[in-house]
Motif scaffolding. Structure first.
Motif, PDB file in Angstrom:
ATOM      1  N   PRO A 144      -8.362   6.919   0.366  1.00  0.00           N
ATOM      2  CA  PRO A 144      -7.038   7.252   0.830  1.00  0.00           C
ATOM      3  C   PRO A 144      -6.289   7.765  -0.309  1.00  0.00           C
ATOM      4  O   PRO A 144      -5.588   8.887  -0.061  1.00  0.00           O
ATOM      5  N   PRO A 145      -6.201   7.354  -1.560  1.00  0.00           N
ATOM      6  CA  PRO A 145      -5.353   7.811  -2.492  1.00  0.00           C
ATOM      7  C   PRO A 145      -5.873   8.995  -3.094  1.00  0.00           C
ATOM      8  O   PRO A 145      -5.194  10.112  -3.300  1.00  0.00           O
ATOM      9  N   THR A 148      -4.642  11.758  -0.656  1.00  0.00           N
ATOM     10  CA  THR A 148      -3.420  11.967  -0.628  1.00  0.00           C
ATOM     11  C   THR A 148      -3.229  12.984  -1.899  1.00  0.00           C
ATOM     12  O   THR A 148      -2.495  13.978  -1.838  1.00  0.00           O
ATOM     13  N   ALA A 197      -2.487  21.043   6.060  1.00  0.00           N
ATOM     14  CA  ALA A 197      -2.360  19.628   5.204  1.00  0.00           C
ATOM     15  C   ALA A 197      -2.435  18.605   6.279  1.00  0.00           C
ATOM     16  O   ALA A 197      -3.300  17.550   6.281  1.00  0.00           O
ATOM     17  N   ILE A 204      -9.469  13.391   6.249  1.00  0.00           N
ATOM     18  CA  ILE A 204      -9.508  11.925   5.367  1.00  0.00           C
ATOM     19  C   ILE A 204      -9.824  10.813   6.294  1.00  0.00           C
ATOM     20  O   ILE A 204     -10.656   9.961   5.541  1.00  0.00           O
ATOM     21  N   ILE A 205      -9.184  10.570   7.113  1.00  0.00           N
ATOM     22  CA  ILE A 205      -8.939   9.618   7.845  1.00  0.00           C
ATOM     23  C   ILE A 205      -9.861   9.178   8.858  1.00  0.00           C
ATOM     24  O   ILE A 205     -10.666   8.360   8.584  1.00  0.00           O
ATOM     25  N   GLU A 208     -12.747   8.274   6.074  1.00  0.00           N
ATOM     26  CA  GLU A 208     -12.329   6.981   5.623  1.00  0.00           C
ATOM     27  C   GLU A 208     -13.059   5.929   6.745  1.00  0.00           C
ATOM     28  O   GLU A 208     -13.536   4.974   6.469  1.00  0.00           O
TER      29      GLU A 208
ATOM     30  N   GLU C 229      -0.019   4.339  -2.120  1.00  0.00           N
ATOM     31  CA  GLU C 229      -0.804   5.595  -1.779  1.00  0.00           C
ATOM     32  C   GLU C 229      -1.970   5.123  -0.692  1.00  0.00           C
ATOM     33  O   GLU C 229      -2.129   5.802   0.199  1.00  0.00           O
ATOM     34  N   ARG C 232      -1.396   1.972   4.373  1.00  0.00           N
ATOM     35  CA  ARG C 232      -0.854   2.891   5.379  1.00  0.00           C
ATOM     36  C   ARG C 232      -0.769   2.007   6.522  1.00  0.00           C
ATOM     37  O   ARG C 232      -1.806   2.005   7.504  1.00  0.00           O
TER      38      ARG C 232
END
Ligand SMILES: Nc1ncnc2c1ncn2[C@@H]1O[C@H](COP(=O)(O)OP(=O)(O)OP(=O)(O)O)[C@@H](O)[C@H]1O
Ligand SMILES: [Mg+2]
Lengths: 224, 253, 264
Positions: A144-145, A148, A197, A204-205, A208, C229, C232
């Motif tokens: 996740p980071p 971002t 974006a 990414i989600i 993940e 970050e 969530r």
């Protein structure tokens, strides 16, 4: 002009994502290595590049870098018509890599001790430990980071307009100054940035969800 | 005072309260026990509507909880609650923890609230710790402050959710003593606990719950020593660490 | 590599043409960052708070704002305000103020996320304890949850300040004479001292950021880190609504695991 702008922006994003990931990984490994000099070098790298804005580095690679190169390589670089893009890639890479390395390092700290020990006892050497055991877990745990960060990096490609790289933001400004139809161009560009974006974020989600399940479980187990 | 009428609750298809019917009258001390996950906490939390029920009705102090006209805030002020993990406000001293709600909700002046708080602190034996922050207090002390905090609102009902289960054994008695004295004064209390000693001393009734159902309600000896249900018997034998009686004859344990 | 020019040059880097002209240089970066943080603080808090609401008409606009601003490059925002605010307002505003407005809009979105995470990091039992003692949601928020959230947020806010400070360099594109611009001006005036002028810029940024980020790290050690970050939570929490509703809210919306008191 917009179309070229979009192309260049995507190109910048794609290249810098890969290069900064590579450079960031190297720096992260330096920072967690046992060798003191490597650790110090890694730390210096991160401190320097994180505490000075990305914009500065982009400008640095455009104006200063060719000047300090020996043997007239700089002149050749300056003569290269796409040099702004190249300088942009370099500037964004070094900037983003410092963040990536920081994130990866925190990912290393999150991996339980047992993993390394298990890797050692199954007879892997240090390089193999990293490739097969540590790095994959570092990437997954920090997805996740990292994601971002990559979205940030994508937005930062717009900094390259400062050095006249013909990317999207630069293109909209050209349109504004040439045709005064800036509103349309800027609206389109903003929509493009927000859209891409968003796409990146959703990728990414999904990633993940696919990758993270097992990690989450084992991390909780070791924390008790 | 409190009445459950066919109360049901679901957590995503998980039926945690099944048709609860229970009436608790004024001045009564009711102990709820049962295995983990039985829905005891949920039952308790529905009384001041920290959880809503999906079906049925709960009446507290002759006010219907589902009635839009019921003012939840004023109702909650009449119901004290003590949590398993104390939930003291970490950024305020023991004294401030107690005076906050009386000042803000009841509109007492600082001085009045302070006097009331000091009296309560004395009662729970913590007068000397009034300026300590929660992090400087032991678990038992924190829980006694939490009880004082609830009492400061002069509630009509007190709810306790496993108030001693996060405490070291030697700290439990201090907290239980406070609760026992409260019960003897005639406070209406609903207590989720596995402290059998407490239940035997002061409980008027014991409610045994399992899997979201109220299986048995009765006076303490009936439930602890002579349970009717197989499930209750099994649970009690585990609590008392003794083999299951088939025919209990002797008294006590 | 000697120092460009004389003492007046250092002053130019630090203050711009200050006594004779407008404030500039490094000081301007700091001023921009502080103003942006100050202006955006309330808006950010409100946005972060409303993002936690269960009510669609409060939640959706704030989510849209936050996500759109976070997905737009800062330069784009700055251009929007620099080129198009005059059209909308019908009069010109100075470069400085359009930069401040754009930075504030930008900062509000990020601060909202910091606020939201800070509020969610306060254990749920705190809100429950406050509600049980008869406080309204507003009172519970004000006296119990918010002060604790604020403390948790401090390190993140300082880190964000560092990143905002770096981002103020972007304003040079619309001609704000901040540190980067100063460096470029000096290097053009004295091309022979080009290296030194860029070095000065780098050092200027470095000193401020380095000390601030160390402050942030120190605070993190003292107060405890929480990873913004990777945090969530899509929790929508009933108790953070500004006004309680009696409308039945389906249970799927109630947060799963993480939010329930740790005892369970
Ligand atoms: N917020 C929630 N979301 C989903 N499920 C929940 C939630 N709260 C409780 N549950 C479930 O409801 C059931 C009853 O929970 P409850 O806390 O009432 O049990 P309990 O009897 O108090 O157990 P314990 O003795 O462990 O405290 C449990 O199965 C629990 O998993
Ligand atoms: Mg419970």
């Amino acid at each position: 002009m917009i179309i070229t702008g979009i192309k260049i922006t995507i190109l910048l994003m794609a290249i810098t994502s890969v290069t900064s990931l590579l450079l960031g990984t190297v720096v992260a490994i330096m920072r967690i290595s046992r060798i003191k000099i490597l650790r110090a070098l890694g730390t210096i790298y991160v401190e320097i590049f994180r505490n000075i804005p990305g914009l500065f580095w982009v400008i640095f690679f455009y104006f200063i870098f060719p000047e300090i190169l020996p043997f007239g390589w700089g002149a050749r670089l300056n003569a290269y018509p796409n040099y702004p893009v190249v300088a942009g890639v370099m500037g964004l890479t070094v900037d983003n890599a410092s963040y990536v390395s920081d994130i990866l390092r925190s990912g290393r700290l999150a991996i339980p001790h047992g993993q390394r020990e298990a890797a050692i006892s199954s007879g892997l050497n240090r390089v193999q430990q990293y490739i097969y055991v540590l790095l994959p877990q570092m990437f997954r745990a920090t997805l996740p980071p990292l994601g971002t960060r990559m979205v940030h990096n994508f937005k930062n490609t717009s900094l390259c307009m400062a050095i006249t790289a013909p990317e999207l933001t630069w293109a909209t400004q050209q349109i504004e100054s040439l045709t005064f139809r800036g509103i349309e161009a800027t609206t389109m560009a903003t929509l493009f940035y927000v859209g891409l974006a968003g796409v990146m974020a959703s990728i990414i989600i999904i990633l993940e969800k696919v990758l993270r399940i097992d990690i989450a479980k084992s991390a909780y187990q070791t924390r008790g | 005072m409190i009445k459950f009428i066919n109360a049901s609750k679901w957590f995503n298809n998980h039926h945690v309260l099944k048709n609860i019917n229970l009436e608790i009258s004024k001045g009564e001390v009711v102990v709820i026990c049962g295995p983990s996950g039985a829905g005891k906490s949920t039952l308790l939390r529905t009384i001041n509507r920290l959880e809503r029920i999906d079906d049925g009705e709960i009446v507290v102090d002759s006010k219907y909880l589902s009635d839009p006209k019921t003012n939840l805030t004023t109702l909650r002020a009449e119901i004290g609650m003590v949590f398993q993990h104390f939930n003291l406000y970490p950024h305020k001293t023991a004294l401030k923890n107690i005076t906050l709600a009386p000042c803000k909700v009841r509109g007492l002046t600082r001085k009045q609230a302070r006097e009331r708080a000091l009296k309560l602190l004395e009662r729970v034996g913590l007068l000397h710790r009034q300026d300590a922050f929660p992090s400087q207090l032991s678990g038992g002390e924190q829980q006694r402050v939490a009880i004082a905090r609830s009492l400061a609102m002069e509630p009509k009902v007190m709810l306790f959710d496993e108030p001693t289960s996060a405490l070291d054994p030697e700290l439990i008695t201090d907290v239980l003593d406070v609760m026992i004295s409260l019960a003897k004064e005639g406070m209406t209390m609903v207590v989720v606990t596995h402290e059998i000693g407490f239940a035997q001393k002061v409980a008027d009734r014991v409610v045994f719950m399992d899997a979201g159902e109220v299986l048995e309600v009765g006076c303490p000896p009936d439930i602890f020593i002579n349970p009717q249900h197989e499930r209750t018997r099994e649970f009690m034998s585990k609590v008392f660490h003794i083999p299951i009686f088939t025919k209990p004859q002797e008294e006590g344990e | 590599m000697d120092f460009p020019g004389s003492f007046s040059n250092i002053k130019f880097y630090l203050l711009g043409a200050y006594p004779n002209g407008p404030v500039g240089g490094l000081l301007l970066n700091i001023v921009l960052a502080i103003l942006a943080i100050a202006f955006s603080f309330l808006v950010g808090a409100l946005l972060g708070y409303s993002r936690l609401s269960c009510r669609k008409y409060i939640k959706v606009p704030s989510v849209l704002y936050i996500e759109i601003v976070r997905a737009t490059p800062l330069i784009m925002l700055i251009f929007w305000f620099y080129f198009f605010l005059p059209y909308v307002l019908g009069k010109n505003i100075s470069v400085f103020w359009s930069a401040v407005i754009a930075l504030s809009i930008y900062a509000a979105a990020y601060e909202a996320e910091i606020f939201r995470a800070g509020i969610l990091a306060v254990p749920r039992g705190q809100m429950e304890a406050a509600l049980t003692s008869g406080m309204t949601r507003y009172q519970a928020m004000k006296f119990i949850v918010f002060p604790q959230a604020l403390k948790i947020m401090v390190p993140s806010l300082v880190s964000f300040f560092v990143s905002l400070f770096k981002d103020t360099s972007v304003t040079f594109i619309i001609g704000v004479i901040e540190l980067t611009q100063t460096g470029i001006i000096v290097s053009q005036r004295q091309p022979d001292k080009m290296y030194a002028s860029y070095l000065c810029v780098a050092i200027g940024y470095f000193i401020v950021c380095f000390s601030m980020s160390h402050l942030a790290r120190m605070l993190e050690k003292k107060i405890g880190v929480f990873d913004l970050e990777s945090y969530r939570p899509d929790a929508c929490r009933d108790e953070y609504m500004l006004m309680p509703t009696h409308r039945k809210i389906p249970d799927e919306k109630v947060p799963a695991a993480g939010c329930y008191p740790p005892g369970l």
